[in-house]
Write an enzyme that holds these catalytic residues in place. Structure first.
Site, PDB file in Angstrom:
ATOM      1  CD  GLN A  21      83.259  10.872  38.122  1.00  0.00           C
ATOM      2  OE1 GLN A  21      82.259  11.394  38.599  1.00  0.00           O
ATOM      3  NE2 GLN A  21      83.888   9.874  38.706  1.00  0.00           N
ATOM      4  CD  GLU A  22      79.320  11.370  40.167  1.00  0.00           C
ATOM      5  OE1 GLU A  22      78.768  10.377  40.668  1.00  0.00           O
ATOM      6  OE2 GLU A  22      80.294  11.938  40.697  1.00  0.00           O
TER       7      GLU A  22
END
Length: 251
Positions: free
Chosen positions: A116-117
């Site tokens: 996600q990051e």
């Protein structure tokens, strides 16, 4: 009996197709500890609770995270994640496994956060570099290094610190990872994060606006093996544009 005109039939068929396209069944069931939980993931609900529940207070008095223990969070297995959208993360498995052992956090949680990051790009730059995208304060000795293990440990250390501060509440800890804050922080009149905060004068001064769909996208998207940055970008109802150019965070 009324006869539907072809144009109306076509419109109804399109509505059904759209609804089907904007839902997915990850096959993990629904979480009995989460309000509004559904077997299917939709733009506003999923196995780990509804977005309204996860974002409690965001549209009114300020974010008041409900409680969901990390151990009770539903998710696909690590092997399923690596075999699907998390394939870029598989090469870093040894680092997730090591941090998991050190901090007693499931490695699939760590791999999902990295996806996600940074889309699992160890070379991702910015003020919070690497896979886990956390500040250098969380590294050993408070100094960033080029070590992938240090980076994963730093992200895991930060997540663990937020879990400890929140009494094990995964919702509050995940929110904090994305810059969400509760009442008592001193920000936003001490209310906690609200919908109108990110594009307020104070919010702008504190950096890039928070993604108001973040919790739903992580808990009911990434952790379910759905590609929130790709085919499953329909997950979420706020559709935060992340830039405030139009003076708001909802499209």
């Amino acid at each position: 009996m009324a006869i539907l005109k072809p144009t109306l039939l076509t419109a109804l068929a399109a509505m059904v197709t759209t609804t089907q396209a904007q839902s997915a069944n990850p096959g993990v069931g629904s979480n009995p500890n989460a309000q509004g939980a559904t077997d299917d993931v939709t733009p506003s609900t999923g196995p780990n609770g509804s977005e309204d529940w996860l974002n409690t207070g965001l549209t009114s008095t300020g974010w008041t995270p409900p409680y969901l223990a990390l151990s009770s969070v539903l998710h696909i297995s690590l092997s399923q994640f690596y075999a699907t959208i998390g394939s870029p993360c598989a090469q870093y498995d040894q680092y997730f496994q090591s941090a998991s052992s050190k901090y007693t956090i499931d490695p699939v949680i760590l791999a999902v956060i990295a996806m996600q990051e940074s889309s699992c790009n160890a070379s991702a730059g910015g003020p919070t570099p690497g896979l886990m995208q956390v500040s250098c304060d969380n590294y050993p000795n408070g100094v960033c290094t080029d070590s992938i293990q240090d980076n994963v440990d730093a992200g895991t250390n930060y997540l663990k610190s937020q879990l400890d501060a929140a009494g094990g509440n995964a919702i509050q800890a995940f929110g904090a990872y994305n810059g969400w804050f509760t009442a008592g922080s001193g920000l936003n009149g001490d209310k906690g994060l609200t919908v109108d905060y990110p594009c307020s004068e104070e919010g702008r001064a504190n950096g890039v606006p928070q993604n108001l769909d973040y919790l739903h996208q992580v808990l009911n998207g990434w952790l379910m093996g759905l590609d929130v940055y790709g085919d499953d970008a329909w997950i979420g109802t706020y559709r935060c544009d992340q830039n405030c150019d139009d003076g708001k965070v909802i499209e």
